[in-house]
Design a protein around this motif. Structure first.
Motif, mmCIF file in Angstrom:
data_model
loop_
_atom_site.group_PDB
_atom_site.id
_atom_site.type_symbol
_atom_site.label_atom_id
_atom_site.label_comp_id
_atom_site.label_asym_id
_atom_site.label_seq_id
_atom_site.Cartn_x
_atom_site.Cartn_y
_atom_site.Cartn_z
ATOM 1 N N VAL A 74 0.738 -1.389 0.187
ATOM 2 C CA VAL A 74 -0.238 0.040 -0.167
ATOM 3 C C VAL A 74 1.034 1.297 -0.037
ATOM 4 O O VAL A 74 2.051 1.484 1.035
ATOM 5 C CB VAL A 74 -0.837 -0.002 0.966
ATOM 6 C CG1 VAL A 74 -1.877 1.292 0.968
ATOM 7 C CG2 VAL A 74 -1.820 -1.033 1.166
ATOM 8 N N ALA A 75 0.919 1.615 -1.141
ATOM 9 C CA ALA A 75 1.353 3.777 -0.799
ATOM 10 C C ALA A 75 1.562 3.865 0.583
ATOM 11 O O ALA A 75 0.347 4.463 1.461
ATOM 12 C CB ALA A 75 1.121 4.305 -1.844
ATOM 13 N N ALA A 103 1.927 7.120 1.132
ATOM 14 C CA ALA A 103 0.647 7.527 1.399
ATOM 15 C C ALA A 103 -0.917 7.699 2.202
ATOM 16 O O ALA A 103 -1.923 8.556 2.496
ATOM 17 C CB ALA A 103 0.878 8.502 0.745
ATOM 18 N N ASN A 104 -1.143 5.974 2.281
ATOM 19 C CA ASN A 104 -2.529 5.298 2.316
ATOM 20 C C ASN A 104 -2.260 4.904 3.368
ATOM 21 O O ASN A 104 -3.502 4.093 3.156
ATOM 22 C CB ASN A 104 -2.979 4.561 0.790
ATOM 23 C CG ASN A 104 -3.490 5.627 -0.430
ATOM 24 O OD1 ASN A 104 -3.956 6.700 -0.347
ATOM 25 N ND2 ASN A 104 -3.468 4.721 -1.425
ATOM 26 N N ALA A 105 -1.656 5.007 4.487
ATOM 27 C CA ALA A 105 -1.533 3.389 5.573
ATOM 28 C C ALA A 105 -2.383 4.942 6.652
ATOM 29 O O ALA A 105 -3.160 3.701 7.107
ATOM 30 C CB ALA A 105 0.319 3.807 5.745
ATOM 31 N N GLU A 106 -2.176 5.769 6.196
ATOM 32 C CA GLU A 106 -3.765 6.077 8.039
ATOM 33 C C GLU A 106 -4.725 5.608 7.289
ATOM 34 O O GLU A 106 -5.884 5.020 7.828
ATOM 35 C CB GLU A 106 -4.126 7.405 7.329
ATOM 36 C CG GLU A 106 -1.805 7.845 8.720
ATOM 37 C CD GLU A 106 -2.375 7.182 9.826
ATOM 38 O OE1 GLU A 106 -3.781 7.378 10.682
ATOM 39 O OE2 GLU A 106 -0.938 6.351 10.217
ATOM 40 N N ALA A 107 -5.324 5.605 6.110
ATOM 41 C CA ALA A 107 -6.867 5.430 5.096
ATOM 42 C C ALA A 107 -7.443 4.067 5.128
ATOM 43 O O ALA A 107 -8.006 3.362 5.694
ATOM 44 C CB ALA A 107 -6.479 5.382 3.797
ATOM 45 N N LEU A 108 -5.760 3.307 4.728
ATOM 46 C CA LEU A 108 -5.810 1.439 5.257
ATOM 47 C C LEU A 108 -6.488 1.287 7.021
ATOM 48 O O LEU A 108 -7.115 0.577 7.012
ATOM 49 C CB LEU A 108 -4.341 1.030 5.477
ATOM 50 C CG LEU A 108 -4.359 -0.479 5.155
ATOM 51 C CD1 LEU A 108 -5.010 -0.726 3.993
ATOM 52 C CD2 LEU A 108 -3.277 -1.164 5.297
ATOM 53 N N GLU A 148 5.415 0.689 2.833
ATOM 54 C CA GLU A 148 4.538 0.696 2.013
ATOM 55 C C GLU A 148 4.298 -1.031 2.105
ATOM 56 O O GLU A 148 3.327 -1.371 1.095
ATOM 57 C CB GLU A 148 5.276 0.756 0.664
ATOM 58 C CG GLU A 148 4.970 2.424 0.865
ATOM 59 C CD GLU A 148 5.136 2.539 -0.899
ATOM 60 O OE1 GLU A 148 5.915 1.897 -1.770
ATOM 61 O OE2 GLU A 148 5.146 4.067 -1.160
ATOM 62 N N LEU A 207 -8.134 -0.282 -1.254
ATOM 63 C CA LEU A 207 -6.289 0.276 -0.695
ATOM 64 C C LEU A 207 -5.391 -0.331 -1.372
ATOM 65 O O LEU A 207 -3.752 0.088 -1.069
ATOM 66 C CB LEU A 207 -6.410 0.955 0.490
ATOM 67 C CG LEU A 207 -7.446 2.304 0.575
ATOM 68 C CD1 LEU A 207 -7.441 1.981 2.545
ATOM 69 C CD2 LEU A 207 -7.150 2.953 0.711
ATOM 70 N N ASP A 239 -2.357 -1.989 -3.266
ATOM 71 C CA ASP A 239 -1.981 -1.533 -4.715
ATOM 72 C C ASP A 239 -1.175 -3.001 -5.339
ATOM 73 O O ASP A 239 -1.128 -2.772 -7.064
ATOM 74 C CB ASP A 239 -0.482 -0.616 -4.566
ATOM 75 C CG ASP A 239 -0.969 0.764 -4.238
ATOM 76 O OD1 ASP A 239 -1.875 1.008 -4.126
ATOM 77 O OD2 ASP A 239 -0.677 1.665 -2.948
#
Length: 99
Positions: free
Chosen positions: A11-12, A14-19, A48, A81, A83
């Protein structure tokens, strides 16, 4: 013996908090819709890369869950989320989770 699903994915950063934010809804959907779901642990192993360890009552329960895929919104949001799927394995737990 319980079945363990071990999935490694990317996962990028930048998307860790969204995950992290999507995880509770995914778990609720699994609890509501996946027979034999016992527990899950999400582990961040690098910026990542992640490992998701999911405990199932049986191999059949795990197979039935896989067949359903992302059938509910909480599961879909979490999966969206991801990738890249790195690997997915199934094993047997000698020490069972409580639950």
């Amino acid at each position: 013996m319980q079945t363990v699903e071990i999935t490694r994915f990317r996962v990028a950063a930048a998307n860790a908090e969204a995950l992290y934010a999507a995880r509770p809804a995914m778990i609720r959907d699994f609890q509501a819709d996946r027979s034999g779901f016992l527990d899950a642990r999400l582990i961040r192993v690098s910026e990542e890369e992640w490992v998701d360890i999911v405990f199932w009552r049986s191999s059949q329960d795990f197979a039935e869950s896989r067949a359903k895929g992302g059938n509910l919104p909480g599961i879909q949001a979490f999966f969206a989320l991801i990738d890249e799927l790195v690997s997915s394995e199934e094993g047997e737990a000698r020490e069972e989770m409580n639950g």
